[in-house]
Scaffold this active site. Structure first.
Site, short mmCIF file in Angstrom:
data_model
loop_
_atom_site.label_atom_id
_atom_site.label_comp_id
_atom_site.label_asym_id
_atom_site.label_seq_id
_atom_site.Cartn_x
_atom_site.Cartn_y
_atom_site.Cartn_z
N HIS A 195 53.76 25.92 66.80
CA HIS A 195 54.52 24.95 67.59
C HIS A 195 53.88 23.57 67.41
O HIS A 195 52.66 23.43 67.49
CB HIS A 195 54.52 25.34 69.06
CG HIS A 195 55.63 24.68 69.83
ND1 HIS A 195 55.62 23.35 70.16
CD2 HIS A 195 56.79 25.18 70.33
CE1 HIS A 195 56.72 23.05 70.83
NE2 HIS A 195 57.44 24.14 70.94
N SER A 238 64.11 33.11 70.84
CA SER A 238 63.25 34.30 70.95
C SER A 238 63.62 35.15 72.17
O SER A 238 63.71 36.38 72.08
CB SER A 238 61.78 33.91 71.02
OG SER A 238 61.52 33.05 72.10
N GLY A 268 61.00 26.57 77.22
CA GLY A 268 62.23 25.80 77.05
C GLY A 268 63.47 26.40 77.64
O GLY A 268 64.17 25.78 78.44
N GLU A 295 59.15 40.21 69.69
CA GLU A 295 58.37 39.51 68.68
C GLU A 295 57.69 40.44 67.69
O GLU A 295 57.39 40.03 66.57
CB GLU A 295 57.34 38.59 69.34
CG GLU A 295 56.71 37.61 68.37
CD GLU A 295 55.81 36.60 69.05
OE1 GLU A 295 55.09 35.89 68.33
OE2 GLU A 295 55.82 36.52 70.30
N GLU A 347 67.39 21.36 72.11
CA GLU A 347 66.05 21.33 71.55
C GLU A 347 66.13 21.08 70.05
O GLU A 347 67.22 20.99 69.48
CB GLU A 347 65.31 22.64 71.86
CG GLU A 347 65.07 22.83 73.36
CD GLU A 347 64.22 24.05 73.68
OE1 GLU A 347 63.54 24.55 72.77
OE2 GLU A 347 64.24 24.48 74.84
N ARG A 368 61.73 30.01 62.98
CA ARG A 368 62.61 30.31 64.12
C ARG A 368 63.16 29.04 64.77
O ARG A 368 62.43 28.08 64.98
CB ARG A 368 61.83 31.12 65.17
CG ARG A 368 62.66 31.42 66.41
CD ARG A 368 61.94 32.36 67.34
NE ARG A 368 60.79 31.78 68.02
CZ ARG A 368 60.87 31.01 69.11
NH1 ARG A 368 62.04 30.69 69.61
NH2 ARG A 368 59.77 30.54 69.67
N ILE A 389 60.75 40.50 78.00
CA ILE A 389 62.21 40.58 78.15
C ILE A 389 62.80 41.66 77.25
O ILE A 389 63.76 42.35 77.64
CB ILE A 389 62.87 39.21 77.87
CG1 ILE A 389 64.34 39.22 78.30
CG2 ILE A 389 62.71 38.81 76.40
CD1 ILE A 389 65.00 37.85 78.25
N ALA A 390 62.22 41.88 76.06
CA ALA A 390 62.75 42.90 75.15
C ALA A 390 62.49 44.29 75.68
O ALA A 390 63.38 45.15 75.68
CB ALA A 390 62.13 42.73 73.76
N ARG A 419 60.88 23.06 63.41
CA ARG A 419 59.50 23.17 63.87
C ARG A 419 58.47 23.10 62.77
O ARG A 419 57.42 22.48 62.92
CB ARG A 419 59.31 24.49 64.64
CG ARG A 419 59.78 24.43 66.06
CD ARG A 419 59.48 25.74 66.77
NE ARG A 419 59.92 25.63 68.16
CZ ARG A 419 59.99 26.67 68.99
NH1 ARG A 419 59.64 27.86 68.56
NH2 ARG A 419 60.38 26.50 70.23
#
Length: 512
Positions: free
Chosen positions: A234, A374, A55, A358, A120, A369, A20-21, A278
């Site tokens: 995670h 993200s 998510g 990332e 979340e 995070r 996506i970046a 997390r």
């Protein structure tokens, strides 16, 4: 350095990476009038980490201060407030512009036709847009199609970047593996969007080619890096072979963690229980697995039917023979909070080099995070970097490129794979959920020897898997160095005196 190569390509803006970046940077550079070349190792969408994101993508729902507070709290107070301001101030515009208006992503809706915002861990509000629990797939695939069809963007798949082309503190492009001795692509500006470091660990939620390429290439070229000790695990990945992620959206909608005795335990570790940050949940799950034999995620307590609401996750469970509503889970490497140090437009310490996603350290995440930030960070910084890269000037300058020799015979087929096993074992044992100074020092020594062995072969061979191993060993060494220099436990970096001792120094959110 050698003479200028006879064959090369040029671009106004060169983007390395197709998540996506990278797609965001390419799109915005093209919108600004630049001719863009986007190169990626990926041969299909699921080779990019974005495709694995479950998510969702956080929004502010009109309350940026609330999201900012949650990000800072989840980071154990270590996130850069100015960077978080950039994220929350541009979050909703980026989502509306790219994901809704341009790509037409059909996020899940509630019965009333409004978006089905979910919550979340460590979020104080329901603010996360999602598609089932496979949001990354539903964003990346139409995004790649859109980019591939754009008249100003050339997409080259199955193309790896091997080295940056640098001269007098400026980056002029990359050398790729498109020919046996390396193929240069010169650019006015270069944007690294190469993803994370999951391939450095045995168990990861990342694709297998997440080998830290951008971080290693930038560091070798002299770019500043930061916060590399903050490797996020995670807490809820499937505990068996071939791990897959069990999204925090499950706990956000009512699923609970139980230990081997059938007891819920998270309130013993944090007042927010199953929705604690997390890093806290991951260490708690690890401790309970050791004490009671296993931890399961109990989805019988979900507000809605598991199979209907989360069909992709349910299918993963059934494919692995998991019946019933108790899914064995264990922590798993997930995300690197640090990376190449960048400013609010993705600019690195090297002229005309940008980093987003990332592989970049924006300061948004600090030591830990917050869930579903993200994709948002990658989109916001990708758009900003693409715009700035076009504004600063797009005329490529042709300079001498690195001499990548390919003169010696190919290495045995399993050479890189076997070295990777050694690297992963070292990272698992010494740079995982808990670290102690002696183990970090031993890991550093092992990794230095490994890098020396790999360097000897890279000098005369240009094989992609060998360069990936080189990049992984460089990045692993940088993680070890950062961990050795930070004796304070914060977020993902949890330092103990030995394997059974209490933290050397801790101010974790669990103590607040």
């Amino acid at each position: 350095m050698t003479e200028t190569p006879a064959e090369y390509d040029t671009a106004d803006v060169l983007v390395v990476g197709s998540g996506i970046a990278g797609c965001g940077a390419a799109l915005q550079a093209a919108r600004a009038g630049g001719d863009v070349v986007l190169v990626t190792k990926a041969e299909r969408p699921d080779d990019a980490s974005t495709d694995w994101a479950q998510g969702g993508i956080s929004t502010t729902r009109g309350d940026p201060e609330s999201l900012k507070d949650d990000i800072l709290e989840a980071s154990d107070g270590t996130a850069d407030p100015d960077a978080v301001d950039v994220l929350v101030e541009h979050a909703d515009d980026a989502v509306d512009d790219v994901l809704l208006d341009t790509l037409g992503i059909e996020f899940d809706e509630a019965a009333d036709g409004e978006f089905d915002y979910t919550r979340e861990a460590a979020h104080s509000e329901d603010r996360i847009l999602h598609v089932d629990a496979a949001t990354g797939t539903h964003i990346l695939r139409p995004f790649l199609n859109y980019v591939d069809d754009h008249e100003r963007i050339e997409l080259r798949q199955d193309t790896a970047a091997l080295e940056l082309i640098t001269h007098e503190g400026r980056v002029h492009g990359i050398v790729t593996d498109e020919s046996g001795d390396g193929h240069p692509i010169y650019a006015g500006s270069t944007v690294l969007a190469t993803g994370g470091i999951g391939a450095l660990y045995t168990r990861s939620t990342n694709p297998d080619d997440a080998t830290g390429d951008g971080i290693a290439m930038a560091a070798l070229a002299g770019a500043d890096v930061a916060d590399l000790e903050y490797v996020q695990f995670h807490p809820t990945a499937y505990a068996g072979e071939d791990p897959f992620l069990l999204s925090e959206a499950l706990r956000g909608e009512g699923a609970v963690l139980r230990n081997g005795d059938g007891d819920r335990f998270m309130t013993d570790y944090h007042p927010d229980g199953d929705l604690a940050p997390r890093d806290v949940v991951a260490r708690a799950v690890d401790a309970e697995r050791e004490a009671t034999g296993e931890v399961v995620l109990d989805v019988s307590t979900l507000e809605d039917d598991f199979e209907r609401e989360y069909p992709a996750i349910a299918r993963n469970c059934r494919d692995r023979g998991i019946e019933g509503e108790a899914i064995p889970v264990a922590p798993c490497e997930h995300f690197l909070c640090g990376g190449i140090d960048v400013d609010d437009r993705g600019r690195t310490s090297l002229d005309r080099l940008y980093a987003v996603g990332e592989c970049a350290r924006t300061g948004v995440h600090g030591a830990n995070r917050l869930a579903s930030t993200s994709l948002l960070e990658g989109l916001v910084w990708g758009l900003r970097a693409g715009a700035d890269a076009t504004d600063v000037g797009t005329e490529p300058e042709i300079v001498e490129a690195p001499d990548l020799r390919n003169s010696d015979p190919d290495l045995p087929d399993r050479f890189a794979a076997e070295k990777f096993v050694r690297l992963k074992r070292t990272m698992d044992e010494s740079l995982g959920l808990e670290r102690n100074p002696d183990e970090i020092a031993r890991a550093s020594a092992v990794l230095r020897r490994l890098k020396g062995e790999v360097d000897a072969y890279v000098r005369t061979r240009t094989a992609r898997d060998l360069y990936e191993l080189r990049n992984a060993s460089v990045t692993a060494l940088l993680v070890a160095r950062a961990a050795s220099e930070n004796t304070e436990s914060k977020g993902c970096h949890y330092v103990v005196a030995d394997s059974s001792a209490e933290p050397v120094e801790t101010e974790s959110a669990a103590d607040d």
